[in-house]
Design a protein around this motif. Sequence first.
Motif, PDB file in Angstrom:
ATOM      1  N   PHE A 286       0.907  -1.217   0.123  1.00 48.52           N
ATOM      2  CA  PHE A 286      -0.006   0.117   0.332  1.00 48.52           C
ATOM      3  C   PHE A 286       1.002   1.070  -0.236  1.00 48.52           C
ATOM      4  O   PHE A 286       2.057   1.266   0.517  1.00 48.52           O
ATOM      5  CB  PHE A 286      -1.065   0.072   1.299  1.00 48.52           C
ATOM      6  CG  PHE A 286      -1.917  -1.114   1.486  1.00 48.52           C
ATOM      7  CD1 PHE A 286      -3.040  -0.977   0.677  1.00 48.52           C
ATOM      8  CD2 PHE A 286      -1.795  -2.073   2.070  1.00 48.52           C
ATOM      9  CE1 PHE A 286      -4.181  -2.016   0.852  1.00 48.52           C
ATOM     10  CE2 PHE A 286      -2.667  -3.295   2.385  1.00 48.52           C
ATOM     11  CZ  PHE A 286      -3.751  -2.998   1.532  1.00 48.52           C
ATOM     12  N   GLY A 287       0.332   2.219  -0.878  1.00 45.95           N
ATOM     13  CA  GLY A 287       1.204   3.504  -0.548  1.00 45.95           C
ATOM     14  C   GLY A 287       0.302   4.134   0.348  1.00 45.95           C
ATOM     15  O   GLY A 287      -0.937   4.396   0.383  1.00 45.95           O
ATOM     16  N   GLN A 288       1.078   4.676   1.610  1.00 47.73           N
ATOM     17  CA  GLN A 288       0.529   5.208   2.721  1.00 47.73           C
ATOM     18  C   GLN A 288       0.411   6.862   2.568  1.00 47.73           C
ATOM     19  O   GLN A 288       1.342   7.278   2.506  1.00 47.73           O
ATOM     20  CB  GLN A 288       1.023   5.111   4.007  1.00 47.73           C
ATOM     21  CG  GLN A 288       0.468   5.604   5.260  1.00 47.73           C
ATOM     22  CD  GLN A 288       1.067   5.172   6.663  1.00 47.73           C
ATOM     23  OE1 GLN A 288       1.890   4.473   6.482  1.00 47.73           O
ATOM     24  NE2 GLN A 288       0.939   6.078   7.633  1.00 47.73           N
ATOM     25  N   TYR A 289      -0.754   7.569   2.764  1.00 57.14           N
ATOM     26  CA  TYR A 289      -0.657   8.945   3.067  1.00 57.14           C
ATOM     27  C   TYR A 289      -1.201   9.493   4.086  1.00 57.14           C
ATOM     28  O   TYR A 289      -2.353   9.050   4.587  1.00 57.14           O
ATOM     29  CB  TYR A 289      -1.563   9.473   1.792  1.00 57.14           C
ATOM     30  CG  TYR A 289      -1.186   9.177   0.322  1.00 57.14           C
ATOM     31  CD1 TYR A 289      -0.634   9.988  -0.403  1.00 57.14           C
ATOM     32  CD2 TYR A 289      -1.249   7.866  -0.235  1.00 57.14           C
ATOM     33  CE1 TYR A 289      -0.109   9.630  -1.888  1.00 57.14           C
ATOM     34  CE2 TYR A 289      -0.789   7.399  -1.409  1.00 57.14           C
ATOM     35  CZ  TYR A 289      -0.260   8.277  -2.371  1.00 57.14           C
ATOM     36  OH  TYR A 289       0.143   7.812  -3.553  1.00 57.14           O
ATOM     37  N   ARG A 290      -0.241  10.119   4.783  1.00 56.44           N
ATOM     38  CA  ARG A 290      -0.977  10.924   6.175  1.00 56.44           C
ATOM     39  C   ARG A 290      -1.643  12.190   5.978  1.00 56.44           C
ATOM     40  O   ARG A 290      -1.290  13.032   4.757  1.00 56.44           O
ATOM     41  CB  ARG A 290       0.341  11.134   6.870  1.00 56.44           C
ATOM     42  CG  ARG A 290       0.993   9.788   7.497  1.00 56.44           C
ATOM     43  CD  ARG A 290       1.765   9.992   8.849  1.00 56.44           C
ATOM     44  NE  ARG A 290       2.374  11.201   9.086  1.00 56.44           N
ATOM     45  CZ  ARG A 290       3.083  10.999   9.880  1.00 56.44           C
ATOM     46  NH1 ARG A 290       3.170  10.293  10.846  1.00 56.44           N
ATOM     47  NH2 ARG A 290       3.830  12.260  10.285  1.00 56.44           N
ATOM     48  N   PRO A 291      -2.360  12.740   6.837  1.00 56.52           N
ATOM     49  CA  PRO A 291      -2.943  14.028   6.927  1.00 56.52           C
ATOM     50  C   PRO A 291      -1.771  15.053   6.614  1.00 56.52           C
ATOM     51  O   PRO A 291      -0.821  14.976   7.271  1.00 56.52           O
ATOM     52  CB  PRO A 291      -3.752  13.980   7.828  1.00 56.52           C
ATOM     53  CG  PRO A 291      -3.961  12.763   8.128  1.00 56.52           C
ATOM     54  CD  PRO A 291      -2.799  11.892   7.994  1.00 56.52           C
ATOM     55  N   ARG A 292      -2.232  16.152   5.840  1.00 55.35           N
ATOM     56  CA  ARG A 292      -1.216  17.297   5.997  1.00 55.35           C
ATOM     57  C   ARG A 292      -1.126  17.754   7.217  1.00 55.35           C
ATOM     58  O   ARG A 292      -1.976  18.136   7.972  1.00 55.35           O
ATOM     59  CB  ARG A 292      -1.621  18.263   4.947  1.00 55.35           C
ATOM     60  CG  ARG A 292      -1.985  17.925   3.446  1.00 55.35           C
ATOM     61  CD  ARG A 292      -2.420  19.227   2.492  1.00 55.35           C
ATOM     62  NE  ARG A 292      -1.245  20.053   2.417  1.00 55.35           N
ATOM     63  CZ  ARG A 292      -0.412  20.192   1.357  1.00 55.35           C
ATOM     64  NH1 ARG A 292      -0.610  19.323   0.298  1.00 55.35           N
ATOM     65  NH2 ARG A 292       0.291  21.102   1.353  1.00 55.35           N
ATOM     66  N   GLU A 293       0.288  18.164   7.480  1.00 52.99           N
ATOM     67  CA  GLU A 293       0.533  18.739   8.849  1.00 52.99           C
ATOM     68  C   GLU A 293       0.162  20.034   8.963  1.00 52.99           C
ATOM     69  O   GLU A 293       0.010  20.694  10.089  1.00 52.99           O
ATOM     70  CB  GLU A 293       2.120  18.731   8.877  1.00 52.99           C
ATOM     71  CG  GLU A 293       2.416  17.048   9.289  1.00 52.99           C
ATOM     72  CD  GLU A 293       4.080  16.880   9.691  1.00 52.99           C
ATOM     73  OE1 GLU A 293       4.650  17.821   9.700  1.00 52.99           O
ATOM     74  OE2 GLU A 293       4.418  15.862  10.063  1.00 52.99           O
TER      75      GLU A 293
END
Length: 337
Positions: A286-293
């Motif tokens: 999976f490509g994991q994307y975190r919420p923008r800081e």
Amino acid sequence: MTNTADLAAGTATAPDADGGLEAALDRYRVELTGYCYRMLGSSFDAEDAVQDTYIRAWRSFEKFEGRSSLRSWLYRIATNVCLDLLSAGNKRARPMDLTAPQHQATAVLSERPEVTWLEPVPDGRVLPQTADPAEMALAKESVRLAFVAALQHLPPKQRAVLILREVLAWKADEVAVLLETTTASVNSALQRARATLSAHPLRESESADPLDAEQVALLEQYLSAFEAYDITRLTTLLHEDAVLSMPPFDLWLRGPADIAAWHLNQGIGCKGSRLVPTTANGLPAFGQYRPREDGRPGHVPWALQVLEVSAGRIVGLNAFLDTARWFPLFGLPEQLD
């Protein structure tokens, strides 16, 4: 994964240097990249090695007399390129090869240089398409992270012998010709390579394609639990000896308790992540994307997660954090709106 009869293909007629050589070289690009990847443990080094192989082939094509197949000739060049690259003694590793497991409460993040790490690779770059399911399954086994990591324990020539003999199914005398040695030396090197690998037993993991119903259900549950950041539910999907690693850091954790504690403490920034399915090394990923800081809407790349699965449980969570390198290679979006 290659029938030995294929080794003779092309011996009757060499390609024309002007019109047919480029097409002939492209025909072997994927399998040569797979060979170089197994040798080098780096997807980018493998691409460079194949490019160097083709440059050398173009420069010396006039000397190619057609006594062997074009394919065998290219493998000889590629092997020499890889052996040259490995002459400095560099070998790629996983965090589990370098340090002892840590506990979440006292975990320390220590970063090591990029050249330290075994790298993931997209399936399409290293796995030639075949209609034979058994052949494809064997090909995927040979690019698993655990197998390629085990290969790194072998001296370069033993590595080449084992790959050519046991992965690509070359005959001992064919390998001897390629390496300019004797059949007895090839057989001896193969025995030593097998003995070394037996001292580094591989953990079982299952390929990503085709997925059976149990694997599909497990991955759907993992995606759902991770995106909901339901760590209690996520840990029920883990094997009791599951491992979490995060290159380029040499930290690794073992067991659901420490993995859960990490996600709820140091890794809490992953809460609210979104996952995009892909495959790597014949494994689900999976490509994991975190919420923008910065608080703005959207998600940005954080990790390429490569999952190792066995008997209905996740045994390995490999989070490769250098997304500037991995996401373009895997064709993953730059961000999610």
